[in-house]
Design an enzyme around this catalytic site. Structure first.
Site, PDB file in Angstrom:
ATOM      1  N   SER A  42       0.836  -1.194   0.000  1.00 23.16           N
ATOM      2  CA  SER A  42       0.000   0.000   0.000  1.00 23.16           C
ATOM      3  C   SER A  42       0.879   1.255   0.000  1.00 23.16           C
ATOM      4  O   SER A  42       1.714   1.428  -0.891  1.00 23.16           O
ATOM      5  CB  SER A  42      -0.948  -0.046   1.201  1.00 23.16           C
ATOM      6  OG  SER A  42      -1.962   0.909   1.098  1.00 23.16           O
ATOM      7  N   ASP A 100      -9.043  -5.206  -5.455  1.00 26.99           N
ATOM      8  CA  ASP A 100      -8.512  -4.205  -4.529  1.00 26.99           C
ATOM      9  C   ASP A 100      -8.577  -2.821  -5.168  1.00 26.99           C
ATOM     10  O   ASP A 100      -8.055  -2.608  -6.268  1.00 26.99           O
ATOM     11  CB  ASP A 100      -7.070  -4.559  -4.166  1.00 26.99           C
ATOM     12  CG  ASP A 100      -6.505  -3.692  -3.064  1.00 26.99           C
ATOM     13  OD1 ASP A 100      -7.230  -2.812  -2.560  1.00 26.99           O
ATOM     14  OD2 ASP A 100      -5.322  -3.886  -2.711  1.00 26.99           O
ATOM     15  N   HIS A 147      -7.563  -5.978   0.475  1.00 29.00           N
ATOM     16  CA  HIS A 147      -6.341  -5.165   0.540  1.00 29.00           C
ATOM     17  C   HIS A 147      -5.290  -5.759   1.468  1.00 29.00           C
ATOM     18  O   HIS A 147      -4.160  -5.287   1.514  1.00 29.00           O
ATOM     19  CB  HIS A 147      -6.708  -3.750   1.003  1.00 29.00           C
ATOM     20  CG  HIS A 147      -5.587  -2.765   0.901  1.00 29.00           C
ATOM     21  ND1 HIS A 147      -4.911  -2.519  -0.278  1.00 29.00           N
ATOM     22  CD2 HIS A 147      -5.008  -1.951   1.844  1.00 29.00           C
ATOM     23  CE1 HIS A 147      -3.974  -1.607  -0.071  1.00 29.00           C
ATOM     24  NE2 HIS A 147      -4.006  -1.253   1.211  1.00 29.00           N
TER      25      HIS A 147
END
Length: 492
Positions: free
Chosen positions: A301, A357, A412
């Site tokens: 991320s 995602d 995620h």
């Protein structure tokens, strides 16, 4: 010895709900698999041939049985998996590490996914997950925002000693962006730091792992978003000039990477300066010994965005070192000019993304690289976001163990990514029947596993929310071991 053809006739028992077979699902009783190595063939781009690039899998009748049969109960398959050790074999990859780390842009290694590359991706994914597991996010803790463990016992505390790396330095980050007071992570007066968060670590392979992988591997791991200030920075979505050319990068990501303040305890130096100082020291130390050194930067991320900045700096500052980035769920970071600069510096980038995602689609959900097709009309689009590097795209629907439907947090999760990497063989195929990673890990911090598996959601948690009963029968917060308490940053 050159091998032109190897045929394996492999009788495999039918899977049972109980028993010792290490296969999962309904499997036919016979298959024939041929591996052909073509040492004289060359890739179409003119690069030197590589045995890794020309390892082809052919199947003779009857049809292939490598994948889980979707008609079989996934509960039955899960019960079978419980009797199989969760760790895959770790082959010696010393002779082929350059290809595995992108020297040929992962040609013929991603689809189908080569097993050596799969295991290396999961190894770096475990580093990214470790950055979450070691982060103290308890807002009642006086050490909120720090790492819970001393770096000397970091991997041992997390059960990752088998990966063969040792942590040498921690990285802390802050941001100069103004943040609303209600977003502060803690209202405690006596907290370890009001300004900084632990954001990652630098590690290096030990002698045994170095021999297996063929070089001394320096790894920098960047944590993804957890602290409120980082979420707020992620929402800035502004491209700002980067360097002296047309390159632009996202303002919030860059602020976290470069912010520092002389009045802070842990960020007198920026995250950038902390990471580069340690990388430079380690490269010099091992090159002086005559060892070949690589730099692998990973993150999930937000961590994937910071990894690109780190790789860019390292490539400019330390020429001659092989630099690769293996990121998970990384958002877009900059424009096409920034992507091109990364490419020209020779940085090898592999992005692992999940179809479901939303984060890899941001920022620039509309203004993204898809607009490049109109560049003849619009001219250079320097304010449009674009991804960099190669992509390994996963699909949650390929796993029979995951719930269907919308689950943004589960999609995620790093553990979800590693589960799907472990089960991925090639696009359009089913989930690998011989996948070995523990499925239970998926629900460690989300609720994505099918209910029939009876794995509790969010199962990783401290007993009694961290409180312990002291010798007087009072319930209190335990004190950290002195060696695990964050210490003042060194003066440089």
């Amino acid at each position: 010895m050159a091998i032109s053809s190897l045929v394996i006739h492999n009788p495999i028992p039918v899977a049972r709900l109980s028993g010792g077979t290490n296969r999962v699902g309904i499997i036919r009783s016979h298959r024939s698999v041929a591996f052909d190595v073509h040492p004289q063939s060359k890739p179409s781009n003119g690069m030197a041939a590589s045995p890794l690039n020309h390892l082809h899998l052919h199947t003779e009748a009857p049809p292939r049985t490598d994948f889980v049969d979707s008609s079989t109960s996934h509960l039955c398959r899960y019960e079978e998996m419980l009797s199989v050790p969760p760790k895959s074999p770790r082959e010696v990859i010393a002779s082929k590490w350059h290809e595995i780390h992108g020297s040929t842009e992962w040609e013929n290694l991603l689809d189908p996914l080569h097993p050596w590359l799969r295991r290396e991706i999961i190894k770096y994914g475990e580093f990214a997950q470790a950055a979450y597991d070691a982060f103290d996010f308890d807002r009642f803790s006086e050490h909120c925002g720090s790492c819970k463990y001393n770096k000397c016992k970091f991997f041992d505390s997390l059960g990752l000693i088998h990966n063969g790396y040792e942590v040498t330095e921690y990285i802390h980050a802050m941001s100069h962006l103004h943040m609303p007071r209600w977003l502060e992570r803690s209202h405690l007066v006596n907290t370890w730091s009001k300004d900084s968060n632990w954001i990652g670590f630098v590690a290096v392979s030990n002698n045994e792992e170095t021999e297996r992988i063929g070089r001394r591997d320096i790894v920098v791991t960047w944590r993804g978003t957890m602290a409120p200030s980082e979420w707020y920075d992620n929402l800035q979505r502004e491209l700002e000039p980067f360097g002296h050319g047309e390159a632009r990068v996202e303002h919030g990501f860059w602020s976290i990477y470069t912010s520092k303040s002389a009045s802070t305890r842990y960020n007198k130096c920026s995250a950038s300066e902390q990471a580069m100082r340690e990388i430079t020291r380690l490269v010099k130390q091992y090159q002086t010994r005559g060892e070949e050194v690589s730099l692998t930067i990973t993150g999930h991320s937000l961590g994937g965005a910071l990894a690109l900045f780190n790789a860019y700096e390292a490539a400019q500052s330390i020429p001659g070192v092989h630099i690769s980035v293996i990121s998970f769920a990384s958002p877009r970071v900059g424009n096409a000019a920034f992507r091109d600069e990364l490419h020209h510096l020779g940085i090898k980038i592999l992005r692992v993304v999940l179809k479901q995602d939303i984060v890899p689609k941001m920022p620039g959900f509309i203004l993204n690289e898809g607009l490049e097709r109109f560049e003849d009309i619009t001219g250079p689009l320097e304010w449009v976001y674009t991804h960099a590097g190669k992509e390994l795209k996963l699909d949650a629907c390929a796993s029979p163990y995951l719930k269907r439907g919308l689950n943004p947090m589960g999609f995620h999760s790093v553990e979800t990514y590693m589960h799907l990497v472990d089960g991925f063989a090639k696009t359009g195929s089913g989930f690998r029947a011989d996948a070995k990673r523990d499925i239970t890990l998926v629900n460690k911090a989300c609720d994505l596993l099918a209910d029939e598996l009876r794995i509790p959601p969010w199962w990783q948690q401290e007993a009694n929310k961290g409180l312990v009963c002291n010798e007087y029968g009072r319930w209190v917060r335990p004190r950290r071991d002195p060696e695990d308490i964050p210490s003042p940053a060194k003066k440089h």
